[in-house]
Design a protein around this motif. Structure first.
Motif, short mmCIF file in Angstrom:
data_model
loop_
_atom_site.label_atom_id
_atom_site.label_comp_id
_atom_site.label_asym_id
_atom_site.label_seq_id
_atom_site.Cartn_x
_atom_site.Cartn_y
_atom_site.Cartn_z
N ALA A 8 0.88 -1.07 -0.05
CA ALA A 8 -0.02 -0.09 0.12
C ALA A 8 0.74 1.32 -0.12
O ALA A 8 1.82 1.33 0.63
CB ALA A 8 -0.92 0.00 1.47
N GLU A 53 0.20 -7.06 -5.67
CA GLU A 53 -0.86 -5.84 -5.64
C GLU A 53 -0.68 -4.95 -4.91
O GLU A 53 -0.03 -5.07 -3.91
CB GLU A 53 -2.00 -6.56 -5.35
CG GLU A 53 -3.47 -5.84 -5.28
CD GLU A 53 -5.07 -6.28 -4.88
OE1 GLU A 53 -5.88 -5.89 -5.03
OE2 GLU A 53 -4.85 -7.60 -4.46
N LEU A 55 -1.95 -1.05 -3.34
CA LEU A 55 -3.04 -0.38 -3.11
C LEU A 55 -2.73 1.26 -2.91
O LEU A 55 -1.67 1.62 -2.56
CB LEU A 55 -3.75 -0.58 -1.61
CG LEU A 55 -3.82 -2.21 -1.44
CD1 LEU A 55 -4.53 -2.31 0.17
CD2 LEU A 55 -4.99 -2.58 -2.40
N GLN A 83 -4.38 -1.24 -7.48
CA GLN A 83 -5.69 -1.26 -6.97
C GLN A 83 -6.11 0.16 -6.39
O GLN A 83 -5.59 0.49 -5.50
CB GLN A 83 -6.18 -2.30 -6.00
CG GLN A 83 -7.45 -2.31 -5.62
CD GLN A 83 -8.53 -2.79 -6.43
OE1 GLN A 83 -8.25 -3.30 -7.35
NE2 GLN A 83 -9.63 -2.60 -6.23
N THR A 84 -6.86 1.19 -6.99
CA THR A 84 -7.16 2.23 -6.30
C THR A 84 -8.27 2.19 -5.12
O THR A 84 -9.16 1.42 -5.66
CB THR A 84 -7.38 3.37 -7.25
OG1 THR A 84 -8.65 2.90 -8.12
CG2 THR A 84 -6.48 3.62 -8.25
N LEU A 85 -8.16 2.91 -4.03
CA LEU A 85 -9.18 3.00 -3.14
C LEU A 85 -9.57 4.23 -2.72
O LEU A 85 -8.85 5.33 -2.86
CB LEU A 85 -8.87 1.98 -1.74
CG LEU A 85 -8.26 0.70 -1.94
CD1 LEU A 85 -7.59 0.24 -0.71
CD2 LEU A 85 -9.46 -0.37 -2.41
N ARG A 89 -9.96 5.74 3.22
CA ARG A 89 -9.26 4.38 3.62
C ARG A 89 -7.65 4.59 3.99
O ARG A 89 -7.37 3.93 4.71
CB ARG A 89 -9.50 3.24 2.73
CG ARG A 89 -11.08 2.74 2.44
CD ARG A 89 -10.95 1.55 1.66
NE ARG A 89 -12.40 0.91 1.49
CZ ARG A 89 -12.90 0.53 2.29
NH1 ARG A 89 -12.32 -0.08 3.55
NH2 ARG A 89 -14.36 -0.13 2.21
N ALA A 124 -4.37 1.26 5.62
CA ALA A 124 -5.07 0.92 4.64
C ALA A 124 -4.88 -0.66 4.20
O ALA A 124 -5.90 -1.47 3.86
CB ALA A 124 -4.55 1.68 3.35
N LEU A 125 -3.78 -1.45 4.56
CA LEU A 125 -3.48 -2.51 4.46
C LEU A 125 -4.70 -3.26 5.26
O LEU A 125 -5.06 -4.34 4.93
CB LEU A 125 -1.91 -3.03 4.57
CG LEU A 125 -0.90 -2.92 3.60
CD1 LEU A 125 0.22 -3.42 4.10
CD2 LEU A 125 -1.53 -3.70 2.41
N TYR A 128 -8.11 -3.48 4.08
CA TYR A 128 -8.23 -4.07 2.79
C TYR A 128 -8.02 -5.62 3.09
O TYR A 128 -9.02 -6.41 2.50
CB TYR A 128 -7.22 -3.77 2.06
CG TYR A 128 -7.39 -4.28 0.68
CD1 TYR A 128 -8.60 -3.74 -0.37
CD2 TYR A 128 -6.65 -5.28 0.12
CE1 TYR A 128 -8.67 -4.29 -1.73
CE2 TYR A 128 -6.66 -5.86 -1.17
CZ TYR A 128 -7.60 -5.37 -1.97
OH TYR A 128 -8.00 -5.88 -3.26
N THR A 132 -11.38 -8.17 2.40
CA THR A 132 -11.40 -9.04 1.45
C THR A 132 -11.29 -10.32 2.01
O THR A 132 -11.79 -11.38 1.46
CB THR A 132 -10.03 -9.11 0.59
OG1 THR A 132 -9.00 -9.09 1.47
CG2 THR A 132 -10.01 -7.76 -0.40
#
Length: 261
Positions: A8, A53, A55, A83-85, A89, A124-125, A128, A132
């Motif tokens: 992230a 991946e 973020l 991967q955008t959030l 977040r 954020a990690l 996420y 998930t």
């Protein structure tokens, strides 16, 4: 025998005072780490971690942000894994609260002096992962902070040409890692790959590793006995992660039993 990293990227502040940080987690072992990173050094840091991946907040990854050209180009190179959030977040205040709750502490000081960007990336990690994994977090280690400049940052082109962990064709076989890897456990193989990908820069830390190596070089019998013991050691990190997520099997429970013995 390889790490499986989720990363992230977060930013705190704006203008010239803006701070960037990168956090990463091995989904299969629960290892959690972070480091402050300059925009110009981001490409080398990502090449070292090689995440499956990445973020990033929408604002940071957006074309209208007016970020430094080096950062925009780096994110472009990793667009297949980006991967955008929502920016919410990556809120550092909420992140700090979330981390304290996760590790059941009143302060994070014992783990390191984290900046706001590092907290945002770590938070954020964790957020996420919880999203998930449908509310069931894997077993996470206390966050390890990598100080700026503690590791040698090697850019992607140089890393590829040196064939440290993969050859130019992308194969592990024929790389430096494959040539020197004589480890007898999965955890050892991952640690060797990590150390080869991230050479130390602090002389004292380098000396400690060399002293340990020199010791075992001279203790031939002890080294042989230890290798024989390790050869039968199960991969405790991955067994624990599977069990924590409720995906374990009797084989994983047996691995814990044998590993503790």
């Amino acid at each position: 025998r390889r790490h499986n990293y989720l990363a992230a990227l977060a930013r705190a502040g704006g203008g010239e005072r803006a701070e960037l940080a990168l956090a990463w987690c091995d989904m299969s072992t629960g290892e959690l780490a972070c480091q402050p990173v300059a925009a110009a050094a981001l490409a080398a840091a990502l090449a070292r971690i090689d995440p499956g991946e990445i973020l990033a907040p929408e604002k940071l990854a957006g074309p209208s942000e007016g970020l430094a050209e080096a950062l925009a180009e780096t994110l472009g190179d990793w667009r297949e894994t980006l991967q955008t959030l929502p920016d919410s977040r990556f809120d550092s205040v909420n992140a700090e609260r979330r981390l304290k709750q996760l590790f059941e502490v009143d302060a994070l000081d014992a783990y390191g002096a984290f900046g706001r960007a590092e907290l945002a990336a770590l938070g954020a990690l964790v957020d996420y992962l919880e999203l998930t994994q449908v509310g069931r977090l894997p077993r996470l280690t206390a966050p390890r902070r990598v100080a700026a400049g503690a590791l040698m940052e090697i850019d992607q082109a140089t890393r590829r040409n040196l064939e440290l962990t993969r050859t130019l064709s992308g194969d592990r076989r024929g790389s430096l890692l494959a040539t020197i890897d004589r480890t007898v456990t999965g955890a050892g193989a991952r640690l060797l790959a990590e150390r080869l990908s991230a050479p130390l820069t602090e002389p004292a830390a380098i000396a400690r590793r060399l002293d340990a190596t020199d010791f075992f070089l001279g203790e031939t019998r002890l080294r042989a006995d230890l290798r024989e013991l390790l050869r039968g050691a199960p991969d405790l990190e991955r067994a624990l992660s599977r069990l924590t997520l409720g995906r374990g099997s009797p084989r994983d429970l047996a691995a814990l039993r044998d590993g503790l013995a």
